[in-house]
Write an enzyme that holds these catalytic residues in place. Structure first.
Site, PDB file in Angstrom:
ATOM      1  N   ALA A  71       1.229  -1.156   0.191  1.00 39.24           N
ATOM      2  CA  ALA A  71       0.586   0.312  -0.102  1.00 39.24           C
ATOM      3  C   ALA A  71       0.843   1.101   0.146  1.00 39.24           C
ATOM      4  O   ALA A  71       0.918   2.056  -1.061  1.00 39.24           O
ATOM      5  CB  ALA A  71      -0.719   0.047   0.991  1.00 39.24           C
ATOM      6  N   THR A  72       2.002   1.291   0.986  1.00 42.59           N
ATOM      7  CA  THR A  72       2.925   2.290   1.254  1.00 42.59           C
ATOM      8  C   THR A  72       3.003   3.139  -0.836  1.00 42.59           C
ATOM      9  O   THR A  72       3.331   4.135  -1.096  1.00 42.59           O
ATOM     10  CB  THR A  72       4.033   2.220   1.714  1.00 42.59           C
ATOM     11  OG1 THR A  72       3.793   2.043   2.924  1.00 42.59           O
ATOM     12  CG2 THR A  72       5.128   3.739   1.499  1.00 42.59           C
ATOM     13  N   ASN A 153      -6.131   3.551  10.716  1.00 41.70           N
ATOM     14  CA  ASN A 153      -5.550   2.277  10.970  1.00 41.70           C
ATOM     15  C   ASN A 153      -5.693   1.957  12.924  1.00 41.70           C
ATOM     16  O   ASN A 153      -5.827   0.858  12.969  1.00 41.70           O
ATOM     17  CB  ASN A 153      -4.743   1.595  10.564  1.00 41.70           C
ATOM     18  CG  ASN A 153      -3.937   2.920  11.021  1.00 41.70           C
ATOM     19  OD1 ASN A 153      -4.094   4.183  10.781  1.00 41.70           O
ATOM     20  ND2 ASN A 153      -2.038   3.215  11.287  1.00 41.70           N
ATOM     21  N   SER A 201      -3.375  -3.079   0.433  1.00 43.56           N
ATOM     22  CA  SER A 201      -1.862  -3.906   0.965  1.00 43.56           C
ATOM     23  C   SER A 201      -2.837  -5.739   1.111  1.00 43.56           C
ATOM     24  O   SER A 201      -3.142  -5.588   2.207  1.00 43.56           O
ATOM     25  CB  SER A 201      -1.055  -4.441   1.961  1.00 43.56           C
ATOM     26  OG  SER A 201       0.050  -3.122   1.677  1.00 43.56           O
ATOM     27  N   ALA A 202      -1.896  -7.043   0.403  1.00 40.18           N
ATOM     28  CA  ALA A 202      -2.936  -8.000   0.925  1.00 40.18           C
ATOM     29  C   ALA A 202      -2.227  -8.550   2.380  1.00 40.18           C
ATOM     30  O   ALA A 202      -3.711  -9.137   2.246  1.00 40.18           O
ATOM     31  CB  ALA A 202      -1.655  -8.703  -0.365  1.00 40.18           C
ATOM     32  N   HIS A 203      -1.202  -8.086   2.503  1.00 46.04           N
ATOM     33  CA  HIS A 203      -0.959  -8.387   4.076  1.00 46.04           C
ATOM     34  C   HIS A 203      -2.152  -8.320   4.886  1.00 46.04           C
ATOM     35  O   HIS A 203      -2.266  -9.053   6.747  1.00 46.04           O
ATOM     36  CB  HIS A 203       0.575  -8.856   4.641  1.00 46.04           C
ATOM     37  CG  HIS A 203       0.526  -7.060   4.596  1.00 46.04           C
ATOM     38  ND1 HIS A 203       0.895  -6.785   5.660  1.00 46.04           N
ATOM     39  CD2 HIS A 203       1.037  -6.248   4.081  1.00 46.04           C
ATOM     40  CE1 HIS A 203       0.945  -5.749   6.243  1.00 46.04           C
ATOM     41  NE2 HIS A 203       1.612  -4.959   4.927  1.00 46.04           N
ATOM     42  N   THR A 239       9.461  -7.649 -12.863  1.00 42.18           N
ATOM     43  CA  THR A 239       8.806  -8.743 -12.845  1.00 42.18           C
ATOM     44  C   THR A 239       8.506  -9.242 -12.100  1.00 42.18           C
ATOM     45  O   THR A 239       7.929  -8.531 -10.598  1.00 42.18           O
ATOM     46  CB  THR A 239       9.863  -9.799 -12.950  1.00 42.18           C
ATOM     47  OG1 THR A 239      11.119  -9.565 -13.550  1.00 42.18           O
ATOM     48  CG2 THR A 239       9.547 -11.367 -12.546  1.00 42.18           C
ATOM     49  N   CYS A 326       7.997   3.964  17.388  1.00 38.53           N
ATOM     50  CA  CYS A 326       9.012   4.020  18.970  1.00 38.53           C
ATOM     51  C   CYS A 326       9.854   5.057  18.867  1.00 38.53           C
ATOM     52  O   CYS A 326      10.868   4.586  17.992  1.00 38.53           O
ATOM     53  CB  CYS A 326       9.101   2.798  19.521  1.00 38.53           C
ATOM     54  SG  CYS A 326       7.909   1.470  19.818  1.00 38.53           S
TER      55      CYS A 326
HETATM   56  N1  7TS Z   1      -2.473   2.382   5.156  1.00 39.26           N
HETATM   57  C1  7TS Z   1      -2.577   1.793   6.469  1.00 39.26           C
HETATM   58  C2  7TS Z   1      -4.853   2.743   6.638  1.00 39.26           C
HETATM   59  C3  7TS Z   1      -2.133   1.431   7.105  1.00 39.26           C
HETATM   60  O1  7TS Z   1      -2.453   1.121   8.153  1.00 39.26           O
HETATM   61  C4  7TS Z   1      -1.184   1.146   7.130  1.00 39.26           C
HETATM   62  C5  7TS Z   1      -0.122  -0.202   7.459  1.00 39.26           C
HETATM   63  C6  7TS Z   1      -0.293   1.361   5.317  1.00 39.26           C
HETATM   64  C7  7TS Z   1      -1.153   2.593   4.721  1.00 39.26           C
HETATM   65  C8  7TS Z   1       0.615   0.935   5.004  1.00 39.26           C
HETATM   66  O2  7TS Z   1       1.146  -0.564   4.923  1.00 39.26           O
HETATM   67  P1  7TS Z   1       2.003  -1.003   3.900  1.00 39.26           P
HETATM   68  O3  7TS Z   1       1.847  -2.468   3.498  1.00 39.26           O
HETATM   69  O4  7TS Z   1       2.624  -0.485   2.599  1.00 39.26           O
HETATM   70  O5  7TS Z   1       3.110  -1.228   5.135  1.00 39.26           O
HETATM   71  N2  7TS Z   1      -0.703  -0.226   8.825  1.00 39.26           N
HETATM   72  C9  7TS Z   1       0.424  -0.102   9.655  1.00 39.26           C
HETATM   73  C10 7TS Z   1      -0.664  -0.123  11.718  1.00 39.26           C
HETATM   74  O6  7TS Z   1      -1.291   0.578  11.423  1.00 39.26           O
HETATM   75  N3  7TS Z   1       0.705  -0.855  11.636  1.00 39.26           N
HETATM   76  O7  7TS Z   1       1.859  -1.524  11.182  1.00 39.26           O
HETATM   77  C11 7TS Z   1       1.103  -1.657   9.949  1.00 39.26           C
END
Ligand code: 7TS
Length: 396
Positions: A71-72, A153, A201-203, A239, A326
Site C-alpha cells: 500500500a505504501t 488503522n 496491501s494483501a497482508h 518482473t 517508538c
Molecule cells: N495505510 C494504512 C491505513 C495502513 O494501516 C498501513 C499499515 C499502510 C497504509 C501501509 O501498509 P504497508 O503494507 O505498505 O506497510 N499500517 C500499519 C499499522 O497500523 N501498524 O503497522 C502497520
C-alpha cells in the site's frame, strides 16, 4: 497461550492462500513475460487472481488494477504521480488530506510540500472523523487531489467515503482513498463511491506480505514511477511477483466471502472484549462501535502507559499495539489520539487491539483476564512509572 491481536499491523496468511501460492515457487516459477512454457504456464493463475481482485472491489473491465509491492508504494505513486501530471506543469498546486492518515500519505505530502505544493491536513472531531463541510470549503480551483482513508488503522473509524466521493465529483477533483484497513472488513465498491484511485496491501487481509495494488479508474491513468520492462501495461515495470499476485487474488476472494462473518462473529468478539474492558474505571474507547471496522478497539486506560501495558501483554503471550512510533529514548504518544484532541497524558495510554476471523472466544477470555491483572499491577505503580525495556528500543 499465544494470542495475536495486532491484525491491523499484519495478519496470518490464510492456509488456503498459502496452498494456492505454493506451486508458484518451485514448480511454476517462470517469468510470465518469457516466451516459453515456463512463462506461459503461470498465465491462467495470474488471470484468475486479477479477476478475483476486480470482482472483490467491483472494478469495471476498463479500469486498471496495477499490482505493486504494498500500500505504501501505491499511495506514494498516486500522490507523487499527481504531482507530475497536474502540479509540475503549473495546472494546480494543492492537495487535501487528513491529520489522521497513515504516515505513507502524510510523509508523501510532506515531501511534496518541500517542492512548493500546498497541502491541507483536515482536522478530525473527537470521533476521529472529518467534517464534510470543512472538506467542501477547502477545495479550490487549485486542488489537484483529495486523499482520504477509507478506515483508520488506529481507531478503525470508517470515513463517509460515498459522501466524500460525491463532493469530489461535484467539485471535479480527483479522489484517492487508502483502503488498506477497509478490504475484508467492510464492503468496498469502487463503482458506488466515485473513487479514482484506491490503494491496499494483501497482508492486511490474510494474504502475503510484499504485494499490494493500486486501482485506477479507466480514464485516470497516472504517470508511471517505475520505468523499465513495461510490465502491467507499462504502468509499473518489474518482473511480476507471481506467487504474491496469486495469493493476493485468493485472499481477496476469501475476504469478500467472509465479510458477513466479520460483521457478525468478529464484531461480536470485539464488542465483548470492549464491553469488558470498559468496566475498568477510567477507560474510554475512541469512536462509536457502529462506525468502526468490526475488528478494532483503540482504548485509553488512564494512568497506564500503552508501552507498559504492551510489555505485560507480551509477557503473557498477547500481541497488541500502541499504534505509536517508538523512539529510542522517549516514548512518543499516539498521533491519532492527539489529532482527536486527547490530552498528552491520555495520548500516551493508547492501546490498540485488532482482531481477525482467526481470533477465538478463548483468546478473548484470556485477554480480558490478563488486561485486568495488568491494570491492577500497573496502576499500583503508575504514578512514578518510567519504562524502557530493551525489546522496545530495537528499531525494526
Ligand atoms: N495505510 C494504512 C491505513 C495502513 O494501516 C498501513 C499499515 C499502510 C497504509 C501501509 O501498509 P504497508 O503494507 O505498505 O506497510 N499500517 C500499519 C499499522 O497500523 N501498524 O503497522 C502497520
Amino acid at each position: 497461550m499465544r494470542v495475536y491481536l495486532d491484525n491491523n499491523a499484519t495478519t496470518i496468511v490464510d492456509p488456503y492462500v498459502f496452498e494456492t501460492m505454493a506451486p508458484y515457487f518451485c514448480e511454476m516459477y517462470g517469468n510470465p513475460n518469457s516466451l516459453h512454457e515456463f512463462g506461459s504456464e503461470t498465465h491462467p493463475a495470474l488471470r484468475c487472481a486479477m479477476d478475483q481482485l476486480y470482482t472483490g472491489i467491483n472494478a469495471n473491465d476498463n479500469d486498471d488494477i496495477v499490482v505493486t509491492s504494498c500500500a505504501t508504494e501505491s499511495i506514494n505513486w498516486v500522490i507523487k504521480g499527481i504531482y507530475f501530471d497536474h502540479i509540475f506543469n503549473g495546472d494546480k498546486n494543492h492537495i487535501i488530506t487528513t491529520e489522521v492518515e497513515h504516515p505513507a500519505v502524510i510523509q508523501a505530502c510532506r515531501f511534496l510540500e518541500t517542492l512548493g505544493v500546498k497541502v491541507t491536513y483536515l482536522p478530525v472531531n473527537s470521533d476521529g472523523i472529518i467534517e464534510l463541510d470543512t472538506l467542501r470549503e477547502s477545495i479550490t480551483q487549485e486542488t489537484a487531489l483529495v486523499s482520504i482513508m477509507w478506515a483508520n488503522n488506529e481507531t478503525g473509524m470508517i470515513f463517509p467515503i460515498e459522501e466524500i466521493g460525491k463532493i469530489c465529483k461535484e467539485k471535479d477533483v480527483l479522489f484517492h482513498t487508502d483502503a488498506t484497513q477497509a478490504i475484508g472488513k467492510v464492503p468496498v465498491d469502487v463503482q458506488k463511491t466515485n473513487i479514482d484511485y484506491l490503494s491496499f496491501s494483501a497482508h492486511k487481509f490474510h494474504g502475503p506480505k510484499g504485494v499490494g495494488a493500486l486501482y485506477i479508474k479507466e480514464d485516470k491513468i497516472i504517470t508511471s514511477l517505475l520505468s523499465g520492462g513495461e510490465q502491467m501495461s507499462g504502468l509499473r515495470s518489474g518482473t511480476l511477483n507471481v506467487p504474491g499476485i496469486v495469493g493476493m487474488g485468493k485472499a481477496m476472494e476469501l475476504a469478500v466471502e467472509n465479510l458477513d462473518f466479520e460483521k457478525s462473529n468478529v464484531m461480536k468478539l470485539r464488542d465483548r472484549l470492549e464491553d469488558e474492558l470498559l468496566k475498568i474505571p477510567d477507560t474510554f474507547v475512541v469512536g462509536t462501535k457502529k462506525q468502526r471496522t468490526p475488528n478494532t478497539i483503540l482504548i485509553s486506560i488512564k494512568g497506564i502507559e500503552g508501552e507498559a501495558m504492551l510489555w505485560d501483554l507480551n509477557k503473557a503471550g498477547i500481541a497488541a499495539s500502541t499504534g505509536s512510533a517508538c523512539a529510542s529514548e522517549a516514548l512518543e504518544s499516539n498521533p491519532v489520539m492527539e489529532a482527536i484532541g486527547a490530552e498528552a497524558d491520555l495520548a500516551h495510554t493508547a492501546l490498540r487491539l485488532s482482531l481477525s476471523r482467526f481470533t477465538t472466544n478463548e483468546e478473548i477470555d484470556y485477554t480480558i483476564d490478563i488486561i485486568n491483572k495488568a491494570v491492577k499491577r500497573l496502576r499500583a505503580i503508575s504514578s512514578t512509572y518510567s519504562y524502557a525495556p530493551d525489546w522496545h528500543n530495537s528499531k525494526l
